[in-house]
Design an enzyme around this catalytic site. Sequence first.
Site, PDB file in Angstrom:
ATOM      1  N   ARG A  10      -9.342  -5.059   3.866  1.00  0.00           N
ATOM      2  CA  ARG A  10      -8.752  -3.859   4.465  1.00  0.00           C
ATOM      3  C   ARG A  10      -9.275  -2.613   3.756  1.00  0.00           C
ATOM      4  NH1 ARG A  10      -3.657  -2.792   4.117  1.00  0.00           N
ATOM      5  NH2 ARG A  10      -3.218  -4.146   2.359  1.00  0.00           N
ATOM      6  N   LYS A  28      -4.016 -11.006  -6.116  1.00  0.00           N
ATOM      7  CA  LYS A  28      -4.451 -11.321  -4.760  1.00  0.00           C
ATOM      8  C   LYS A  28      -5.146 -12.678  -4.710  1.00  0.00           C
ATOM      9  CE  LYS A  28      -6.413  -9.069  -0.708  1.00  0.00           C
ATOM     10  NZ  LYS A  28      -6.859  -7.773  -0.169  1.00  0.00           N
ATOM     11  N   ARG A  42       7.183   0.130  -7.213  1.00  0.00           N
ATOM     12  CA  ARG A  42       7.429   1.374  -7.937  1.00  0.00           C
ATOM     13  C   ARG A  42       7.909   1.046  -9.336  1.00  0.00           C
ATOM     14  NH1 ARG A  42      11.924   4.614  -5.274  1.00  0.00           N
ATOM     15  NH2 ARG A  42      13.252   3.453  -6.713  1.00  0.00           N
TER      16      ARG A  42
END
Length: 325
Positions: free
Chosen positions: A123, A188, A323
């Site tokens: 992506r 990932k 976050r």
Amino acid sequence: MAEEILLIKKMADGRFHSGQELGEILGISRAGVWKKLQKIKDKYGLQVDAVKGRGYRLQESLDLLNRNSIEKLLIELGMDPPPAVELHTTIDSTNAWLMQQAALGIKSGTVCLAEQQSGGKGRHGRHWVSPFGRNLYYSMLLRFDLAPAQVAGLSLTSAIAVLRLLRQMNCHQAGLKWPNDVLWQGRKLAGLLLQVSGESSGPSQVVIGVGLNLGMGEYGEAIDQPWADLSQIPQIEPYNRNELAARLTMHLRDVAEQYLQQGLTGFTDEWHEYDLYLGKPVVISSASNRHSGIHMGIDETGGIRIETEGEVRTFHAGEVSLRAT
């Protein structure tokens, strides 16, 4: 077939082979064999050991893809006749090849695999590191009577297909990051890239690209984000690349059929089960904006729902990250 590929197939077992033996395969001299082995190193990035009196071997054995094996496994899994399987030694991109062939009328369900990609993308155009014979570089073409907008949810459901495959392999720690990254311990493990084309009202065609890391090794040093591969995960069931390709094909076909019947709502509960960020504080960022809040799951359109500033907002694009708290 290129002479170097014949040598690679012969040496894939990781054992020593004499220069005479290899020369007889190609009908060339031992000096010619040495030149071919140098090409293997330069072109495919494969390291060759040369030991006097023993011959030559690849530093690591290879689990090469085989079309006949994949098609046989697909039949055993219940896909009879199996879809067409296009196998390439090296290619720019399995997605790009299928998109080109789709324009020429290639059949729905066709699968494209490669031992190596030179221009694979994730992506946002990120380069997908693709060393020869190590990982799974896979694409599938599907055609639908639906408009392109109606099949956009396949981006998420295809990631669920990868998770189903991993659970089948006893990898229960992997999970999803919206919209379709597959992570293990925050790193990932697999990525998906869907390319959709067609008339605004249909029909449409979708190419589902999957990159699954199996054994990245030293090639992982070129990756600019945290990554993982199956070789790092304990208790994984034994596998070979042909079996993975066949089983992934089955799972992708199953989720596509389920999607046609139920839409994305049929996957919401399963997505939330696999969602690693659900209920956690996240940041979703784009080129111009950043929004912080609590990840509340996905909606029926595939958008991510974020509770921010006292309201729940839905986003359909952006990069999600945890976050810091």
